[in-house]
Design a protein around this motif. Structure first.
Motif, PDB file in Angstrom:
ATOM      1  N   UNK A 183      94.684 -46.289   9.676  1.00  0.00           N
ATOM      2  CA  UNK A 183      94.426 -46.595  11.077  1.00  0.00           C
ATOM      3  C   UNK A 183      93.062 -47.245  11.317  1.00  0.00           C
ATOM      4  N   UNK A 184      92.136 -47.151  10.368  1.00  0.00           N
ATOM      5  CA  UNK A 184      90.837 -47.795  10.522  1.00  0.00           C
ATOM      6  C   UNK A 184      90.773 -49.085   9.718  1.00  0.00           C
ATOM      7  N   UNK A 185      91.210 -49.019   8.444  1.00  0.00           N
ATOM      8  CA  UNK A 185      91.158 -50.194   7.575  1.00  0.00           C
ATOM      9  C   UNK A 185      92.457 -50.994   7.569  1.00  0.00           C
ATOM     10  N   UNK A 186      93.504 -50.522   8.264  1.00  0.00           N
ATOM     11  CA  UNK A 186      94.744 -51.274   8.371  1.00  0.00           C
ATOM     12  C   UNK A 186      95.517 -51.378   7.067  1.00  0.00           C
ATOM     13  N   UNK A 187      95.440 -50.385   6.200  1.00  0.00           N
ATOM     14  CA  UNK A 187      96.160 -50.416   4.930  1.00  0.00           C
ATOM     15  C   UNK A 187      97.467 -49.641   5.074  1.00  0.00           C
ATOM     16  N   UNK A 188      98.620 -50.292   4.928  1.00  0.00           N
ATOM     17  CA  UNK A 188      99.905 -49.603   5.073  1.00  0.00           C
ATOM     18  C   UNK A 188     100.062 -48.503   4.028  1.00  0.00           C
ATOM     19  N   UNK A 189     100.923 -47.552   4.345  1.00  0.00           N
ATOM     20  CA  UNK A 189     101.145 -46.441   3.425  1.00  0.00           C
ATOM     21  C   UNK A 189     101.741 -46.913   2.111  1.00  0.00           C
ATOM     22  N   UNK A 190     102.586 -47.941   2.154  1.00  0.00           N
ATOM     23  CA  UNK A 190     103.186 -48.455   0.920  1.00  0.00           C
ATOM     24  C   UNK A 190     102.110 -48.994  -0.013  1.00  0.00           C
TER      25      UNK A 190
END
Length: 238
Positions: free
Chosen positions: A198-205
């Motif tokens: 949610x801060x760095x925009x890295x998807x869970x995948x």
């Protein structure tokens, strides 16, 4: 084929099947991520083309008079105007000034964990000209910034159960409740996953693939369950 060989073969087939399922899941998530990025880039391209080639209107503020580009000189010229005295100017070359103390200020927020000393050893400590032992007159100190990649550590929690030899009463020491019962998750791990998403925009995948590089099998579904459960249990009341 003996029973032991059949069991080993069946176990190997199950492990292979699990690896294939994991690989298929990762490829599926990657395909979804690529589709999302493709749609996002397509929208950005469309917006950029509209800004570049689309029709635009220019409006002027009230009272603004557009200059006549062809006879402006004729309108503004004045034959009786005096010529200003010209002073020859020699521009100085620009030299960027180094900000004093900036390096120390940048490193002041970090702890020094390693000190490397360079000293003379053995015969090097003596002057080759006269044989006198060198004396330290000053030191030169240079500081660098080192990056330590993320690592995972296992925390083992042992609870001792006590019993009274006389009456048999049991006593268990108090301990901090687990973040989620029956889960290996810790507050730092879940907080890191939330921060990355949610801060760095890295998807869970993508996080799943990153964890796999550290030999940690943490699926997207498990991380999603952790986020939802912790958000409702700990963040929503706040």
């Amino acid at each position: 084929m003996s029973k032991e060989n059949m069991i080993e073969l069946l176990t190997a087939m199950q492990v292979h099947q699990k690896k294939q399922e994991t690989r298929i899941q990762l490829l599926t998530e990657k395909m979804k991520e690529l589709e999302f990025m493709n749609a996002l880039l397509s929208d950005r391209l469309t917006l950029a083309q509209r800004k570049r080639f689309g029709a635009s209107s220019e409006k002027y503020a009230d009272g603004y008079t557009q200059m006549n580009l062809f006879n402006e000189a004729e309108q503004e010229a004045d034959p009786n105007a005096t010529e200003p005295e010209m002073e020859e100017i020699h521009p100085k070359s620009y030299k960027r000034k180094k900000q004093a103390g900036k390096k120390e200020e940048d490193l002041s927020s970090f702890e020094t964990t390693e000190v490397i000393e360079h000293k003379l050893e053995g015969e090097e400590r003596f002057c080759p000209e006269c044989g006198t032992k060198y004396k330290v007159v000053t030191t030169e100190k240079v500081r660098y910034l080192k990056l330590i990649p993320a690592r995972f550590e296992v925390v083992e929690e042992i609870t001792y159960i006590y019993s009274c030899p006389k009456c048999g009463k049991m006593q268990r020491p108090e301990k901090t409740p687990a973040l989620m019962k029956g889960s290996v998750a810790t507050p730092s791990l879940v907080a890191g996953i939330m921060n990355a998403k949610y801060v760095n925009g890295m998807p869970l995948a993508r996080q799943e693939r990153e964890f796999a590089r550290y030999d940690l099998n943490l699926s997207t579904k498990t991380m999603a369950n952790w986020i939802i459960l912790c958000a409702g249990r700990y963040l929503q009341p706040v």
